[in-house]
Scaffold this active site. Structure first.
Site, PDB file in Angstrom:
ATOM      1  CD  GLU A 101      -3.470   3.628  -1.244  1.00  0.00           C
ATOM      2  OE1 GLU A 101      -4.266   2.758  -0.829  1.00  0.00           O
ATOM      3  OE2 GLU A 101      -2.500   4.068  -0.602  1.00  0.00           O
ATOM      4  CG  ASN A 105      -4.868  11.372  -5.075  1.00  0.00           C
ATOM      5  OD1 ASN A 105      -4.606  11.541  -6.255  1.00  0.00           O
ATOM      6  ND2 ASN A 105      -5.233  10.212  -4.584  1.00  0.00           N
ATOM      7  CG  ASP A 138      -5.350   8.627 -11.978  1.00  0.00           C
ATOM      8  OD1 ASP A 138      -5.517   8.147 -10.834  1.00  0.00           O
ATOM      9  OD2 ASP A 138      -6.283   8.935 -12.734  1.00  0.00           O
ATOM     10  CG  ASP A 160      -1.893   1.117   1.301  1.00  0.00           C
ATOM     11  OD1 ASP A 160      -3.109   0.841   1.237  1.00  0.00           O
ATOM     12  OD2 ASP A 160      -1.466   2.284   1.412  1.00  0.00           O
ATOM     13  CG  HIS A 163      -7.762  11.912  -8.976  1.00  0.00           C
ATOM     14  ND1 HIS A 163      -8.083  11.390  -7.747  1.00  0.00           N
ATOM     15  CD2 HIS A 163      -8.040  10.930  -9.865  1.00  0.00           C
ATOM     16  CE1 HIS A 163      -8.533  10.173  -7.869  1.00  0.00           C
ATOM     17  NE2 HIS A 163      -8.530   9.856  -9.148  1.00  0.00           N
TER      18      HIS A 163
HETATM   19  P1  GH3 Z   1      -1.255   5.334   4.392  1.00  0.00           P
HETATM   20  O1  GH3 Z   1       0.215   5.537   4.385  1.00  0.00           O
HETATM   21  O2  GH3 Z   1      -1.784   5.060   5.769  1.00  0.00           O
HETATM   22  O3  GH3 Z   1      -1.670   4.263   3.435  1.00  0.00           O
HETATM   23  O4  GH3 Z   1      -1.873   6.700   3.941  1.00  0.00           O
HETATM   24  P2  GH3 Z   1      -2.711   6.997   2.648  1.00  0.00           P
HETATM   25  O5  GH3 Z   1      -2.809   8.442   2.478  1.00  0.00           O
HETATM   26  O6  GH3 Z   1      -2.145   6.251   1.486  1.00  0.00           O
HETATM   27  O7  GH3 Z   1      -4.094   6.414   3.098  1.00  0.00           O
HETATM   28  P3  GH3 Z   1      -5.064   5.503   2.302  1.00  0.00           P
HETATM   29  O8  GH3 Z   1      -4.371   4.265   1.914  1.00  0.00           O
HETATM   30  O9  GH3 Z   1      -6.302   5.354   3.141  1.00  0.00           O
HETATM   31  O10 GH3 Z   1      -5.387   6.450   1.073  1.00  0.00           O
HETATM   32  C1  GH3 Z   1      -5.937   5.973  -0.098  1.00  0.00           C
HETATM   33  C2  GH3 Z   1      -6.003   7.131  -1.045  1.00  0.00           C
HETATM   34  O11 GH3 Z   1      -5.735   6.700  -2.379  1.00  0.00           O
HETATM   35  C3  GH3 Z   1      -7.348   7.766  -1.120  1.00  0.00           C
HETATM   36  C4  GH3 Z   1      -7.468   8.257  -2.500  1.00  0.00           C
HETATM   37  O12 GH3 Z   1      -7.231   9.642  -2.522  1.00  0.00           O
HETATM   38  C5  GH3 Z   1      -6.348   7.579  -3.255  1.00  0.00           C
HETATM   39  N1  GH3 Z   1      -6.800   6.831  -4.430  1.00  0.00           N
HETATM   40  C6  GH3 Z   1      -7.467   5.671  -4.451  1.00  0.00           C
HETATM   41  N2  GH3 Z   1      -7.682   5.267  -5.718  1.00  0.00           N
HETATM   42  C7  GH3 Z   1      -7.119   6.180  -6.537  1.00  0.00           C
HETATM   43  C8  GH3 Z   1      -6.999   6.315  -7.956  1.00  0.00           C
HETATM   44  O13 GH3 Z   1      -7.457   5.475  -8.756  1.00  0.00           O
HETATM   45  N3  GH3 Z   1      -6.365   7.406  -8.439  1.00  0.00           N
HETATM   46  C9  GH3 Z   1      -5.837   8.344  -7.586  1.00  0.00           C
HETATM   47  N4  GH3 Z   1      -5.221   9.389  -8.109  1.00  0.00           N
HETATM   48  N5  GH3 Z   1      -5.941   8.245  -6.259  1.00  0.00           N
HETATM   49  C10 GH3 Z   1      -6.564   7.188  -5.734  1.00  0.00           C
HETATM   50 MG    MG Z   2      -1.988   4.187   1.395  1.00  0.00          MG
HETATM   51 MG    MG Z   3      -4.940   2.141   1.054  1.00  0.00          MG
END
Ligand code: GH3
Ligand code: MG
Ligand code: MG
Length: 348
Positions: A261, A226, A235, A218, A231
């Site tokens: 992610e 983001n 991506d 992750d 965004h």
């Molecule tokens: P952590 O280190 O705890 O993982 O912190 P984090 O900020 O990564 O937290 P988390 O895993 O909860 O965040 C997931 C984020 O990923 C939320 C959203 O903004 C982003 N995200 C999810 N899918 C996509 C995508 O397809 N494209 C983009 N650009 N961002 C995405």
């Molecule tokens: Mg994360």
């Molecule tokens: Mg996550």
């Protein structure tokens, strides 16, 4: 996964195995239809004609039993297919050659070619069938063919037309499959593909008794990327991270994007220690790379199924996910293992 002349890169194999499972029950029904046809024709063709049909059914039965364990199952399946055409050839030869009404039956197995193989398999299969038809027709009664050429022209045209038309169906079906299991952003396999692969590995693990390693990764603080850069930069980062991960893996370690992610890597044959090594390579590769113009890090949780037991996918994933939580808790950009101590630290 090793390729072969039928599937040079090995990616079509999954389709073939899936289609073969779907074809099995229908194939029994079609053999039944042919058997009824032969029995109804018994007084004119002779009752013995049912024997080659039974032989062909047995050939496929044997091939099916070995297909799941084979390293290159497409070779065995193609040989079984060719053998069934040879059996048809022998029975057509015995029942009159070019004048046998069953000469057109050579076309039936061509449908299953396109369901299992790609262009190369279809082309070779059609060529084999054409040669067999000509050999049977001219070998048994060349005079009859010369007197009445449509006897072979019609079945040959039928076979070629079926081969050509089926190629289109095969391509469209392959495209649809690819869309269903590939993530459009990263080109990685998706969650659906992971479920299918897990079921397959579980089945294999019963036979091979080999462990399967799992890595869940992750991105760290990805929300910040983001929120501060937008965004589309997010991506671009995801796309490049996927590439970095794929590049760091061996050809047969499959990587999946299972959520925003979050990524999963399956490492067949690897125990916990070996899987940790792979995860550490991934962690270092992501840390070292510039992705979407940014530098990011990633946390990893690692688990492995016991070698002597059937793979329990839900357990494997829950273990790796717990270990990932530990990696986040311990400051991120690190690899943590699913051990008994880790399980005790975080209740499920
Ligand atoms: P952590 O280190 O705890 O993982 O912190 P984090 O900020 O990564 O937290 P988390 O895993 O909860 O965040 C997931 C984020 O990923 C939320 C959203 O903004 C982003 N995200 C999810 N899918 C996509 C995508 O397809 N494209 C983009 N650009 N961002 C995405
Ligand atoms: Mg994360
Ligand atoms: Mg996550």
């Amino acid at each position: 996964m090793r390729g072969s002349w039928l599937f040079p890169d090995g990616v079509d194999r999954e389709r073939m195995l899936d289609m073969d499972r779907r074809i099995r029950p229908v194939r029994r029904a079609s053999f039944g239809v042919l058997a009824i046809g032969l029995l109804a024709s018994g007084p004119w063709l002779g009752w013995w004609t049912i024997i080659p049909l039974a032989l062909a059914a047995i050939v496929f039965r044997v091939a099916d039993e070995h297909i799941d364990q084979a390293e290159r199952p497409e070779i065995g399946l193609f040989l079984a297919w060719t053998l069934s055409q040879v059996i048809i050839a022998v029975s057509v030869a015995l029942s009159g050659g070019p004048t046998a009404p069953t000469l057109s039956w050579f076309a039936i197995p061509l449908v299953t070619l396109s369901a299992r193989f790609s262009e190369r398999g279809i082309a070779v299969g059609v060529a084999v069938s054409v040669v067999l038809v000509l050999a049977v027709a001219f070998g048994v009664d060349a005079g009859a063919v010369i007197d009445d050429p449509p006897l072979v022209i019609a079945p040959l045209a039928l076979m070629l037309a079926m081969g050509i038309l089926n190629t289109v169906l095969m391509r469209s079906e392959k495209d649809t499959r690819a869309e269903a299991v590939l993530d459009p952003l990263t080109g990685m396999l998706n969650r659906k593909a992971l479920a299918g692969r897990a079921a397959e590995l579980a089945q294999q693990s019963e036979v091979t008794r080999e462990p399967v390693g799992m890595i869940v990764g992750d991105l760290d603080h990805f929300k910040v990327v983001n929120d501060t850069l937008g965004h589309s930069t997010g991506d671009a980062v995801l796309k490049d991270v996927a590439y970095v991960i794929r590049k760091a893996l061996r050809a047969f370690d499959f990587a999946y994007r299972i959520g925003g992610e979050e990524f999963v890597v399956l490492v067949p044959g690897a125990d916990l220690v070996h899987t940790e090594v792979v995860a550490e390579q991934l962690r270092a590769a992501v840390e070292a790379a510039t992705v979407g113009g940014q530098r990011v890090t990633m946390s990893f949780g690692v688990s492995a199924s016991p070698a002597e037991a059937r793979l329990d996918y839900d357990q494997l994933f829950a273990d790796a996910d717990r270990a990932l939580y530990l990696a986040k808790r311990d400051g991120r950009n690190c690899v943590r293992l699913a051990t008994a101590a880790a399980a005790a630290a975080i209740p499920a």
